[in-house]
Design a protein around this motif. Structure first.
Motif, PDB file in Angstrom:
ATOM      1  N   LEU A  93       1.060  -1.236   0.102  1.00 20.51           N
ATOM      2  CA  LEU A  93      -0.039   0.120   0.014  1.00 20.51           C
ATOM      3  C   LEU A  93       0.893   1.059   0.072  1.00 20.51           C
ATOM      4  O   LEU A  93       1.877   1.474   0.812  1.00 20.51           O
ATOM      5  CB  LEU A  93      -0.961   0.019   1.170  1.00 20.51           C
ATOM      6  CG  LEU A  93      -1.938  -0.991   1.124  1.00 20.51           C
ATOM      7  CD1 LEU A  93      -2.868  -0.858   2.898  1.00 20.51           C
ATOM      8  CD2 LEU A  93      -2.920  -0.859   0.169  1.00 20.51           C
ATOM      9  N   TYR A  94       0.847   2.053  -0.939  1.00 21.58           N
ATOM     10  CA  TYR A  94       1.642   3.350  -1.274  1.00 21.58           C
ATOM     11  C   TYR A  94       0.852   4.512  -0.947  1.00 21.58           C
ATOM     12  O   TYR A  94       0.025   4.848  -1.724  1.00 21.58           O
ATOM     13  CB  TYR A  94       2.397   3.031  -2.410  1.00 21.58           C
ATOM     14  CG  TYR A  94       3.341   4.224  -2.900  1.00 21.58           C
ATOM     15  CD1 TYR A  94       3.829   4.898  -1.631  1.00 21.58           C
ATOM     16  CD2 TYR A  94       3.950   4.421  -4.039  1.00 21.58           C
ATOM     17  CE1 TYR A  94       5.120   5.915  -2.027  1.00 21.58           C
ATOM     18  CE2 TYR A  94       4.994   5.174  -4.394  1.00 21.58           C
ATOM     19  CZ  TYR A  94       5.395   6.040  -3.219  1.00 21.58           C
ATOM     20  OH  TYR A  94       6.579   6.769  -3.526  1.00 21.58           O
ATOM     21  N   PHE A  95       1.254   5.367   0.008  1.00 20.74           N
ATOM     22  CA  PHE A  95       0.420   6.422   0.375  1.00 20.74           C
ATOM     23  C   PHE A  95       1.297   7.477  -0.048  1.00 20.74           C
ATOM     24  O   PHE A  95       2.195   7.758   0.604  1.00 20.74           O
ATOM     25  CB  PHE A  95       0.143   6.552   1.787  1.00 20.74           C
ATOM     26  CG  PHE A  95      -0.989   5.567   2.514  1.00 20.74           C
ATOM     27  CD1 PHE A  95      -2.129   6.004   2.522  1.00 20.74           C
ATOM     28  CD2 PHE A  95      -0.401   4.451   3.104  1.00 20.74           C
ATOM     29  CE1 PHE A  95      -3.146   5.161   3.210  1.00 20.74           C
ATOM     30  CE2 PHE A  95      -1.462   3.515   3.413  1.00 20.74           C
ATOM     31  CZ  PHE A  95      -2.678   3.832   3.660  1.00 20.74           C
ATOM     32  N   GLU A  96       0.810   8.570  -0.982  1.00 20.33           N
ATOM     33  CA  GLU A  96       1.737   9.595  -1.492  1.00 20.33           C
ATOM     34  C   GLU A  96       0.989  10.870  -1.369  1.00 20.33           C
ATOM     35  O   GLU A  96       0.119  11.283  -2.444  1.00 20.33           O
ATOM     36  CB  GLU A  96       1.803   9.149  -2.918  1.00 20.33           C
ATOM     37  CG  GLU A  96       2.644   8.040  -3.390  1.00 20.33           C
ATOM     38  CD  GLU A  96       2.784   8.137  -5.078  1.00 20.33           C
ATOM     39  OE1 GLU A  96       3.723   8.377  -5.327  1.00 20.33           O
ATOM     40  OE2 GLU A  96       1.836   7.060  -5.427  1.00 20.33           O
ATOM     41  N   PRO A  97       1.028  11.558  -0.278  1.00 17.97           N
ATOM     42  CA  PRO A  97       1.582  11.061   0.702  1.00 17.97           C
ATOM     43  C   PRO A  97       0.596  10.587   1.882  1.00 17.97           C
ATOM     44  O   PRO A  97      -0.549  10.812   1.759  1.00 17.97           O
ATOM     45  CB  PRO A  97       2.313  12.473   1.307  1.00 17.97           C
ATOM     46  CG  PRO A  97       1.214  13.475   1.097  1.00 17.97           C
ATOM     47  CD  PRO A  97       0.545  13.019  -0.413  1.00 17.97           C
ATOM     48  N   TYR A  98       0.984  10.226   3.105  1.00 18.19           N
ATOM     49  CA  TYR A  98       0.140   9.875   4.156  1.00 18.19           C
ATOM     50  C   TYR A  98      -0.045  11.272   5.078  1.00 18.19           C
ATOM     51  O   TYR A  98      -1.022  11.315   5.548  1.00 18.19           O
ATOM     52  CB  TYR A  98       0.809   8.684   4.974  1.00 18.19           C
ATOM     53  CG  TYR A  98      -0.085   8.324   6.240  1.00 18.19           C
ATOM     54  CD1 TYR A  98      -0.791   6.956   5.965  1.00 18.19           C
ATOM     55  CD2 TYR A  98      -0.015   8.731   7.417  1.00 18.19           C
ATOM     56  CE1 TYR A  98      -1.447   6.560   7.004  1.00 18.19           C
ATOM     57  CE2 TYR A  98      -0.762   8.552   8.403  1.00 18.19           C
ATOM     58  CZ  TYR A  98      -1.687   7.249   7.990  1.00 18.19           C
ATOM     59  OH  TYR A  98      -2.521   6.829   8.998  1.00 18.19           O
TER      60      TYR A  98
END
Length: 342
Positions: A93-98
């Motif tokens: 899971l890639y959060f861009e951004p968190y």
């Protein structure tokens, strides 16, 4: 006379309407460069009383986050995650951004200034030859494995019975310590966003592009099967590389999975959750940066994990705290300095 008054009143009314319309379409007033959304009153920020997390095993008390930052953490992530599972055994899971950039910058500065750090040295044996290794980054760790917990007084007790844990070599050499509130609030946010549970927090500080970590996987047995690890990046942008593990010698060349190196240029505030079969099949690293990009202002990496047994606690404190001295960020010198009790 009445006609003149009426004419003047109409003119004033039109001017008022024009100002209102002009104001509506005019660009929004720019926020001062160093201000925080909703926190333009810097005097209020300076006067805010900051509480501190304390525990007998902390070398010093650790300041909690200012209320403005703490409040915003509860509303994260800033963007939904992107699922990446288009390679064999890869599940991210890639959060861009968190964490949005302005908040990530404040969090970076707070953690670098407030946490105790260590430059761990340890012995390893390769090919029958023993050598001394100095960790090429600053590290620190907080947490406790699933078999135990901290009671309200900070004492380590059995997770099931609540009875104080008797002397145990896996806890005695490096005494466990709970997550300070400044990290625990981010842990709670991460658990809510990922539906995962974590009991450990490792923090790495890469002072410059010269600091790095080589290809490795977090597949230790004490993490259990298919562990989930949430990895945050704060500060300087650094490349996060991943590659599939080579085939085992007994599997032969034909069974090797042909994939190249995947690069994620992590910006401040980004988070990658590695889960499923990822750790058992993939390696990851943060390579060095050289040349003009070496002095990048520093980067903090926060990883949340879940250790299942006491061996995990022993391992994490051994390789992230060790038996060496404590260091703390010195703003005047712009570097980590040896900390001494006052």
């Amino acid at each position: 006379m009445l006609l003149m008054i009426a004419t003047r009143h109409l003119a004033l009314k039109r001017m008022s309407q024009k100002r209102t319309i002009d104001a509506f379409f005019a660009p929004a007033a720019k926020r001062p460069r160093n201000s925080i959304p909703g926190e333009e009153n810097s005097e209020a920020n300076r006067d805010e009383i900051i509480s501190k997390s304390q525990h007998p095993k902390y070398p010093f008390s650790i300041a909690e986050l200012p209320a403005s930052i703490s409040k915003e953490l509860s509303s994260l992530p800033a963007r939904p995650a992107r699922i990446i599972n288009n390679e064999p055994d890869l599940d991210l899971l890639y959060f861009e951004p968190y964490i949005p950039d302005y908040l990530a910058r404040q969090l970076f500065q707070h953690l670098r200034a407030e946490l105790p750090f260590y430059r761990v040295e340890y012995q390893i044996k390769r090919g029958g030859i023993e050598s001394q290794v100095r960790t090429p980054r600053w590290t620190t760790v907080f947490g406790l494995d699933e078999t135990s917990k901290f009671d309200d007084n900070g004492t380590v007790v059995d997770a099931n019975t609540g009875i104080k844990v008797p002397p145990d070599r896996r806890y005695d050499k490096y005494s466990p310590r709970p997550l300070p509130k400044c990290l625990d609030e981010l842990r709670q946010s991460t658990e809510a966003a990922t539906d995962c549970k974590f009991n450990f927090c490792l923090v790495n500080y890469y002072a410059s592009g010269a600091d790095s970590i080589s290809f490795h996987s977090d597949d230790e047995r004490f993490l259990g099967q298919d562990p989930a690890i949430a990895s945050f990046s704060l500060g300087a942008r650094r490349d996060f590389l991943m590659k599939h593990k080579p085939a085992a010698p007994n599997q032969g060349e034909s069974s090797a999975i042909k994939t190249g190196v995947i690069k994620f240029p992590l910006n401040s505030g980004d988070m990658i959750l590695m889960r499923g079969k990822t750790q058992s099949n993939w390696l990851h690293s943060i390579p060095k940066r050289t040349g003009k990009n070496q002095d990048d202002g520093g980067r903090i990496n926060i990883t949340f994990r879940r250790a299942m047994i006491k061996g995990g606690t022993e391992n994490y404190y051994n390789f992230n705290v060790g038996s060496g001295p404590v260091y703390r960020w010195d703003k005047r010198n712009g570097s980590m300095m040896l900390w001494k009790p006052t």
